[in-house]
Design a protein around this motif. Structure first.
Motif, PDB file in Angstrom:
ATOM      1  N   PHE A   1       3.032   2.738  -9.257  1.00 13.86           N
ATOM      2  CA  PHE A   1       2.722   2.182  -7.936  1.00 13.86           C
ATOM      3  C   PHE A   1       1.261   2.457  -7.599  1.00 13.86           C
ATOM      4  CE2 PHE A   1       2.741   2.069  -3.261  1.00 13.86           C
ATOM      5  CZ  PHE A   1       3.316   0.830  -3.078  1.00 13.86           C
ATOM      6  N   ASP A   2       0.516   1.401  -7.349  1.00 11.12           N
ATOM      7  CA  ASP A   2      -0.903   1.532  -7.040  1.00 11.12           C
ATOM      8  C   ASP A   2      -1.067   1.704  -5.531  1.00 11.12           C
ATOM      9  OD1 ASP A   2      -3.606   1.577  -7.271  1.00 11.12           O
ATOM     10  OD2 ASP A   2      -3.840  -0.592  -7.461  1.00 11.12           O
ATOM     11  N   GLY A   3      -0.629   2.838  -5.051  1.00 11.34           N
ATOM     12  CA  GLY A   3      -0.658   3.120  -3.617  1.00 11.34           C
ATOM     13  C   GLY A   3       0.051   4.444  -3.401  1.00 11.34           C
ATOM     14  N   ILE A   4       0.410   4.691  -2.146  1.00 13.12           N
ATOM     15  CA  ILE A   4       1.055   5.960  -1.803  1.00 13.12           C
ATOM     16  C   ILE A   4       2.580   5.823  -1.905  1.00 13.12           C
ATOM     17  CG2 ILE A   4       1.478   7.604   0.079  1.00 13.12           C
ATOM     18  CD1 ILE A   4      -1.358   7.790  -0.926  1.00 13.12           C
ATOM     19  N   VAL A   5       3.196   6.745  -2.627  1.00 17.48           N
ATOM     20  CA  VAL A   5       4.659   6.792  -2.669  1.00 17.48           C
ATOM     21  C   VAL A   5       5.101   7.937  -1.748  1.00 17.48           C
ATOM     22  CG1 VAL A   5       6.713   7.199  -4.088  1.00 17.48           C
ATOM     23  CG2 VAL A   5       4.800   5.860  -5.005  1.00 17.48           C
ATOM     24  N   VAL A   6       5.889   7.571  -0.728  1.00 13.79           N
ATOM     25  CA  VAL A   6       6.403   8.583   0.199  1.00 13.79           C
ATOM     26  C   VAL A   6       7.856   8.847  -0.164  1.00 13.79           C
ATOM     27  CG1 VAL A   6       6.907   9.125   2.613  1.00 13.79           C
ATOM     28  CG2 VAL A   6       4.892   7.737   2.042  1.00 13.79           C
ATOM     29  N   VAL A   7       8.157  10.072  -0.586  1.00  9.25           N
ATOM     30  CA  VAL A   7       9.552  10.430  -0.846  1.00  9.25           C
ATOM     31  C   VAL A   7      10.062  11.160   0.397  1.00  9.25           C
ATOM     32  CG1 VAL A   7      11.161  11.661  -2.328  1.00  9.25           C
ATOM     33  CG2 VAL A   7       9.158  10.549  -3.342  1.00  9.25           C
ATOM     34  N   ASP A   8      10.967  10.497   1.108  1.00  7.77           N
ATOM     35  CA  ASP A   8      11.511  11.052   2.340  1.00  7.77           C
ATOM     36  C   ASP A   8      12.738  11.889   1.981  1.00  7.77           C
ATOM     37  OD1 ASP A   8      12.671  11.595   4.781  1.00  7.77           O
ATOM     38  OD2 ASP A   8      12.426   9.570   5.581  1.00  7.77           O
TER      39      ASP A   8
ATOM     40  N   LYS B   1       0.810  -1.221   0.000  1.00 11.60           N
ATOM     41  CA  LYS B   1       0.000   0.000   0.000  1.00 11.60           C
ATOM     42  C   LYS B   1       0.841   1.269   0.000  1.00 11.60           C
ATOM     43  CE  LYS B   1      -4.178  -1.464  -0.148  1.00 11.60           C
ATOM     44  NZ  LYS B   1      -4.998  -1.981   0.901  1.00 11.60           N
ATOM     45  N   VAL B   2       2.023   1.203   0.638  1.00 11.84           N
ATOM     46  CA  VAL B   2       2.873   2.390   0.739  1.00 11.84           C
ATOM     47  C   VAL B   2       4.297   2.011   0.330  1.00 11.84           C
ATOM     48  CG1 VAL B   2       3.741   4.208   2.270  1.00 11.84           C
ATOM     49  CG2 VAL B   2       1.469   3.262   2.674  1.00 11.84           C
ATOM     50  N   PHE B   3       4.928   2.857  -0.475  1.00  9.23           N
ATOM     51  CA  PHE B   3       6.322   2.647  -0.869  1.00  9.23           C
ATOM     52  C   PHE B   3       7.147   3.813  -0.329  1.00  9.23           C
ATOM     53  CE2 PHE B   3       9.382   2.443  -4.791  1.00  9.23           C
ATOM     54  CZ  PHE B   3      10.362   1.859  -3.997  1.00  9.23           C
ATOM     55  N   PHE B   4       8.105   3.512   0.535  1.00 13.23           N
ATOM     56  CA  PHE B   4       8.962   4.553   1.104  1.00 13.23           C
ATOM     57  C   PHE B   4      10.243   4.652   0.281  1.00 13.23           C
ATOM     58  CE2 PHE B   4       6.272   3.577   4.729  1.00 13.23           C
ATOM     59  CZ  PHE B   4       6.023   4.843   5.242  1.00 13.23           C
ATOM     60  N   LEU B   5      10.403   5.801  -0.368  1.00 19.71           N
ATOM     61  CA  LEU B   5      11.594   6.076  -1.172  1.00 19.71           C
ATOM     62  C   LEU B   5      12.379   7.150  -0.442  1.00 19.71           C
ATOM     63  CD1 LEU B   5      10.397   6.505  -4.868  1.00 19.71           C
ATOM     64  CD2 LEU B   5      12.105   4.904  -4.042  1.00 19.71           C
ATOM     65  N   CYS B   6      13.560   6.805   0.015  1.00 20.71           N
ATOM     66  CA  CYS B   6      14.361   7.771   0.753  1.00 20.71           C
ATOM     67  C   CYS B   6      15.377   8.376  -0.212  1.00 20.71           C
ATOM     68  CB  CYS B   6      15.057   7.031   1.890  1.00 20.71           C
ATOM     69  SG  CYS B   6      15.891   8.099   3.043  1.00 20.71           S
ATOM     70  N   SER B   7      15.292   9.693  -0.454  1.00 22.65           N
ATOM     71  CA  SER B   7      16.133  10.298  -1.480  1.00 22.65           C
ATOM     72  C   SER B   7      16.557  11.712  -1.095  1.00 22.65           C
ATOM     73  CB  SER B   7      15.378  10.308  -2.815  1.00 22.65           C
ATOM     74  OG  SER B   7      16.206  10.774  -3.852  1.00 22.65           O
ATOM     75  N   PRO B   8      17.855  11.946  -0.826  1.00 25.65           N
ATOM     76  CA  PRO B   8      18.961  10.989  -0.789  1.00 25.65           C
ATOM     77  C   PRO B   8      18.723   9.920   0.274  1.00 25.65           C
ATOM     78  CG  PRO B   8      19.797  13.256  -0.736  1.00 25.65           C
ATOM     79  CD  PRO B   8      18.319  13.339  -0.567  1.00 25.65           C
ATOM     80  N   ASN B   9      19.241   8.727  -0.043  1.00 27.26           N
ATOM     81  CA  ASN B   9      18.940   7.584   0.817  1.00 27.26           C
ATOM     82  C   ASN B   9      19.866   7.515   2.026  1.00 27.26           C
ATOM     83  OD1 ASN B   9      17.735   5.117   1.576  1.00 27.26           O
ATOM     84  ND2 ASN B   9      19.225   3.916   0.390  1.00 27.26           N
ATOM     85  N   ASN B  10      19.275   7.239   3.172  1.00 25.11           N
ATOM     86  CA  ASN B  10      20.031   6.898   4.372  1.00 25.11           C
ATOM     87  C   ASN B  10      20.039   5.370   4.426  1.00 25.11           C
ATOM     88  OD1 ASN B  10      20.805   6.230   6.956  1.00 25.11           O
ATOM     89  ND2 ASN B  10      19.213   7.362   8.012  1.00 25.11           N
ATOM     90  N   PRO B  11      21.163   4.678   4.351  1.00 26.82           N
ATOM     91  CA  PRO B  11      22.535   5.130   4.602  1.00 26.82           C
ATOM     92  C   PRO B  11      23.411   5.251   3.352  1.00 26.82           C
ATOM     93  CG  PRO B  11      22.474   2.755   4.845  1.00 26.82           C
ATOM     94  CD  PRO B  11      21.097   3.203   4.362  1.00 26.82           C
TER      95      PRO B  11
END
Ligand SMILES: Cc1ncc(COP(=O)(O)O)c(C=O)c1O
Length: 163
Positions: free
Chosen positions: A96-103, A71-81
């Motif tokens: 993506f058939d859901g929420i994309v979270v760009v952190d 349901k949710v895709f967490f994309l960390c950008s720039p990525n830790n670590p």
């Protein structure tokens, strides 16, 4: 606004994932708290292994999303670590058939543009930022989430439990 972006990660999972039924997708390696909050909320954690250049294998992404429907895709950008930014972010939002979270906790350290302008275009995007890193105010516990004004299409937003 959240009590740090950590709280916003927790709230996004609470809003979009039904305990015991849903899963989240995250890059591996990436910020461990996505998996922590998913588990605490009773959701499965699907790991998308990064390649030797710390990039996402798009075929693997499509395979895992089709098979498991997170349901949710967490994309960390720039990525830790790993420190690198995710290339071609719109591909993941579009597929993506859901929420994309760009952190974007580390966006101030990057030459890449923030994804905030993409909110005009995509209703399934949430962008997270924080005062904790470049601004040096982790103790203030201030995180921000930006989202589209439009509802994210067919997605179900869970209703709060009534007692
Ligand atoms: C990628 C990433 N996102 C979010 C956070 C959480 O930051 P805060 O809750 O202090 O806003 C951190 C902190 O280490 C982080 O590395």
């Amino acid at each position: 606004m959240g009590n740090g972006s950590d709280e916003l990660i927790d709230l996004i999972i609470k809003v979009f994932c039904e305990p015991k039924n849903d899963s989240i997708l995250m890059m591996n390696p990436s910020f461990a708290m996505y998996g922590f909050y998913a588990s605490v909320n009773g959701n499965d954690v699907l790991l998308l292994d990064l390649d030797e250049n710390f990039e996402i294998d798009k075929e693997e992404f499509l395979k895992i999303t089709n098979e498991k429907q997170p349901k949710v895709f967490f994309l960390c950008s720039p990525n830790n670590p790993t420190g690198n930014s995710v290339e071609d972010i719109e591909f993941y939002i579009q597929n993506f058939d859901g929420i994309v979270v760009v952190d974007e906790a580390y966006i101030e350290f990057s030459e890449k543009e923030s994804c905030i302008d993409l909110l005009e275009k995509y209703s399934n995007l949430i962008v997270l930022q924080t005062f904790s890193k470049a601004w040096g105010m982790a103790g203030a516990r201030v995180g921000t989430a930006y989202s589209s004004k439009k509802s994210p299409g067919s997605l179900t937003v869970l209703k709060p439990l009534t007692m």
